[in-house]
Design an enzyme around this catalytic site. Structure first.
Site, PDB file in Angstrom:
ATOM      1  N   CYS A  26      37.322  35.820  42.901  1.00 25.41           N
ATOM      2  CA  CYS A  26      38.369  35.001  43.302  1.00 25.41           C
ATOM      3  C   CYS A  26      37.999  33.430  43.095  1.00 25.41           C
ATOM      4  O   CYS A  26      38.796  32.724  42.531  1.00 25.41           O
ATOM      5  CB  CYS A  26      38.671  35.476  44.647  1.00 25.41           C
ATOM      6  SG  CYS A  26      39.684  36.765  45.123  1.00 25.41           S
TER       7      CYS A  26
HETATM    8  P1  NAD Z   1      42.032  44.515  40.964  1.00 24.83           P
HETATM    9  O1  NAD Z   1      41.865  44.036  39.706  1.00 24.83           O
HETATM   10  O2  NAD Z   1      40.625  45.161  41.617  1.00 24.83           O
HETATM   11  O3  NAD Z   1      43.282  45.541  41.202  1.00 24.83           O
HETATM   12  C1  NAD Z   1      44.319  45.288  40.282  1.00 24.83           C
HETATM   13  C2  NAD Z   1      45.059  46.565  40.259  1.00 24.83           C
HETATM   14  O4  NAD Z   1      46.525  46.302  39.631  1.00 24.83           O
HETATM   15  C3  NAD Z   1      44.443  47.366  39.407  1.00 24.83           C
HETATM   16  O5  NAD Z   1      43.950  48.598  39.809  1.00 24.83           O
HETATM   17  C4  NAD Z   1      45.394  47.423  37.978  1.00 24.83           C
HETATM   18  O6  NAD Z   1      45.230  48.831  37.334  1.00 24.83           O
HETATM   19  C5  NAD Z   1      46.719  47.489  38.724  1.00 24.83           C
HETATM   20  N1  NAD Z   1      47.651  46.913  37.969  1.00 24.83           N
HETATM   21  C6  NAD Z   1      47.931  46.015  36.957  1.00 24.83           C
HETATM   22  N2  NAD Z   1      48.978  45.935  36.692  1.00 24.83           N
HETATM   23  C7  NAD Z   1      49.915  46.720  37.286  1.00 24.83           C
HETATM   24  C8  NAD Z   1      51.530  47.102  37.424  1.00 24.83           C
HETATM   25  N3  NAD Z   1      52.082  46.391  36.538  1.00 24.83           N
HETATM   26  N4  NAD Z   1      51.754  47.962  38.131  1.00 24.83           N
HETATM   27  C9  NAD Z   1      50.861  48.563  39.143  1.00 24.83           C
HETATM   28  N5  NAD Z   1      49.734  48.138  39.148  1.00 24.83           N
HETATM   29  C10 NAD Z   1      49.123  47.233  38.342  1.00 24.83           C
HETATM   30  O7  NAD Z   1      42.511  43.080  41.773  1.00 24.83           O
HETATM   31  P2  NAD Z   1      42.251  42.813  43.379  1.00 24.83           P
HETATM   32  O8  NAD Z   1      40.814  42.322  43.342  1.00 24.83           O
HETATM   33  O9  NAD Z   1      42.461  43.913  44.269  1.00 24.83           O
HETATM   34  O10 NAD Z   1      43.146  41.478  43.250  1.00 24.83           O
HETATM   35  C11 NAD Z   1      44.525  41.515  43.596  1.00 24.83           C
HETATM   36  C12 NAD Z   1      45.212  40.294  43.593  1.00 24.83           C
HETATM   37  O11 NAD Z   1      44.692  40.122  45.130  1.00 24.83           O
HETATM   38  C13 NAD Z   1      44.714  39.159  42.640  1.00 24.83           C
HETATM   39  O12 NAD Z   1      45.749  38.369  42.742  1.00 24.83           O
HETATM   40  C14 NAD Z   1      43.616  38.639  43.619  1.00 24.83           C
HETATM   41  O13 NAD Z   1      43.421  37.114  42.962  1.00 24.83           O
HETATM   42  C15 NAD Z   1      44.022  38.513  45.005  1.00 24.83           C
HETATM   43  N6  NAD Z   1      42.893  38.796  45.978  1.00 24.83           N
HETATM   44  C16 NAD Z   1      41.819  39.377  45.630  1.00 24.83           C
HETATM   45  C17 NAD Z   1      40.844  39.303  46.426  1.00 24.83           C
HETATM   46  C18 NAD Z   1      39.503  40.070  46.433  1.00 24.83           C
HETATM   47  O14 NAD Z   1      38.483  39.968  47.054  1.00 24.83           O
HETATM   48  N7  NAD Z   1      39.352  40.972  45.338  1.00 24.83           N
HETATM   49  C19 NAD Z   1      40.814  38.802  47.985  1.00 24.83           C
HETATM   50  C20 NAD Z   1      42.077  38.127  48.056  1.00 24.83           C
HETATM   51  C21 NAD Z   1      43.122  37.950  47.254  1.00 24.83           C
END
Ligand code: NAD
Length: 442
Positions: free
Chosen positions: A274
């Site tokens: 992030c």
């Molecule tokens: P991640 O990469 O772990 O997971 C994203 C998931 O989305 C994956 O499993 C992927 O296969 C899936 N995906 C992609 N395209 C898709 C679609 N069209 N339809 C359905 N599924 C789809 O991401 P994350 O770390 O969970 O982060 C998700 C969001 O939250 C990001 O915007 C990130 O910046 C934000 N965020 C993350 C955190 C963190 O600590 N990881 C904290 C706060 C906010």
């Protein structure tokens, strides 16, 4: 206050760290949850109660949910009769630092087509981090076009940024410090507020517009990055003052309520999925709208400088690195996760490889992920003594608790007893070695 209807169906699109945590927590509480992801293999694992990544307590909560009313699938039509749809897909960075929106655009397209068919009036919550204006200018038009329906009339659209931290994702999902809802003050906003205040009693709910909600998330992460770069800068000064200790300084200034004690742990630079990408995305966005992000530019540069300083510290102790055995302890970007996205440890390994050092690595959780990246370019160890064997320098990169228990026995088979401790977790250990720590003046 209206009572929550637990028969309500909740859809979650994207089962990564954020989506799977939310899915598991809601399902374990007995909600009807349908979690969907484009990755079929991931869905199969989750359906069998196996988390595709390590996150403390996640599997336990997921399995509790699977015994209740949780459905996991890659068939998106299952979310057709959902009342609430949370979008939690990734929003990574492009090579120029700007935000990559292709995944969220694809998700919005799919959801739009589903909205066209539904007989319900669902609320779509965007939890993914997106730059200001994305809901209004990109996601909303896609949803309206693909559904043939009007936002605020037949469906709701709200920005609902996520603040969880990996390694505490489950408790952060259960007990967030704040809930932000951005959008028009329609009946959908009211319904969302009821749903979320029932889920998180006593948690402040901030109601605002889309673009402010989107900006809040960047304000949060860029402030945290600034705090880290600030303390790192001070650590570098301390390192050059004989006897100075950054931890005592951080602890003391952290007592001042205006400063606060969190995110004041000096180290080799901030990493993870992030902070680096969000700082870059808001800088890129800021420049595009004509505001030079001077301070954030310095934060970023200082983070890069921290990486260079760590390499310099290794070279100062080991000389020319060509052909020398260096051990890296800790690969994940923080303890208690196997996430290696933008981990500083991996950047350091790459730099050391460029200098033709021979690298051996250890991590309690992240080895398998690192193998996929570095393959046979480096050597992998599953014990601390083994990773240090024949090495001329052990570099502690991640503050895994097991590294704070390192003793002279672990060091005895090193070729030269040199430890570089980027997290100062061995500062009180009295080891028979040359000990250098970021933020402690020699
Ligand atoms: P991640 O990469 O772990 O997971 C994203 C998931 O989305 C994956 O499993 C992927 O296969 C899936 N995906 C992609 N395209 C898709 C679609 N069209 N339809 C359905 N599924 C789809 O991401 P994350 O770390 O969970 O982060 C998700 C969001 O939250 C990001 O915007 C990130 O910046 C934000 N965020 C993350 C955190 C963190 O600590 N990881 C904290 C706060 C906010």
């Amino acid at each position: 206050m209206l009572k929550l209807d637990k028969n309500m169906k909740v859809g979650i699109v994207g089962l990564g760290f954020v989506g799977l945590s939310l899915t598991s927590v809601l399902a374990s509480k007995g909600y009807n949850v349908i979690g969907v992801d484009i990755d079929k293999e991931k869905c199969d694992k989750i359906r069998n109660g196996v988390s595709p990544f390590f996150e403390p307590n996640l599997e336990k909560v997921l399995r509790r949910g699977l015994k209740k009313k949780l459905i996991i699938n890659n068939d998106f039509s299952l979310i057709e009769d959902c009342d609430m749809i949370f979008v939690t897909v990734g929003t990574p960075q492009k090579p120029d630092g700007s935000i990559e929106l292709s995944m969220i655009k694809n998700a919005a397209t799919t959801i739009g087509k589903i909205l066209a068919k539904t007989k319900k009036n669902p609320i779509v919550f965007i939890k993914s981090t997106v730059t200001p204006g994305t809901l209004q200018n990109i996601i909303l038009p896609i949803l309206e076009k693909k559904s043939g329906k009007k936002v605020g009339k037949q469906f709701g659209l709200l920005s609902n940024p996520e603040f969880l931290q990996e390694s505490t994702a489950i408790s952060d999902t259960k007990y967030p410090h704040v809930v932000v809802l951005g959008g028009y003050k329609t009946k959908y906003m009211k319904k969302a507020k009821i749903f979320l205040s029932n889920l998180h009693p006593n948690v402040p709910i901030i109601e605002t517009n889309h673009q402010t909600a989107e900006m809040i998330k960047y304000a949060n992460n860029s402030f945290l990055a600034t705090k880290i770069s600030f303390i790192n800068q001070l650590a570098n000064i301390c390192q050059n003052i004989s006897g100075a200790n950054i931890d005592d300084i951080a602890k003391t200034i952290g007592i001042d309520p205006r400063i606060g004690n969190l995110f004041l742990n000096a180290g080799p630079g901030y990493g993870g999925s992030c902070l680096p990408k969000d700082v870059k995305a808001i800088m890129n966005f800021s420049s595009k709208i004509g505001v030079t992000p001077l301070l954030l530019d310095a934060v970023e540069k200082s983070n890069q400088q921290q990486i260079d300083n760590t390499i310099k510290l290794i070279e100062k102790n080991c000389g020319n690195l060509k052909g020398k055995n260096i051990s890296i302890l800790g690969l994940s970007f923080k303890p208690k996760t196997d996430d290696i996205r933008d981990s500083i440890s991996l950047i350091i390994i790459n730099e050391l490889l460029k200098k033709q050092a021979k690298i051996k690595v250890h991590d309690p959780m992240a080895i398998e992920n690192v193998k996929k990246k570095f393959k046979n370019k480096i050597t992998y160890s599953n014990s601390i003594s083994d990773v240090l064997q024949d090495s001329i320098c052990g570099v502690i990169m991640t503050a895994w608790p097991e590294y704070s228990k390192i003793t002279n026995r672990n060091l005895k088979n090193m070729k030269k007893q040199v430890i570089i401790d980027s997290r100062r977790i061995l500062k009180n250990q009295n080891l028979n070695c040359v000990y250098n720590a970021i933020g402690i003046g020699n």
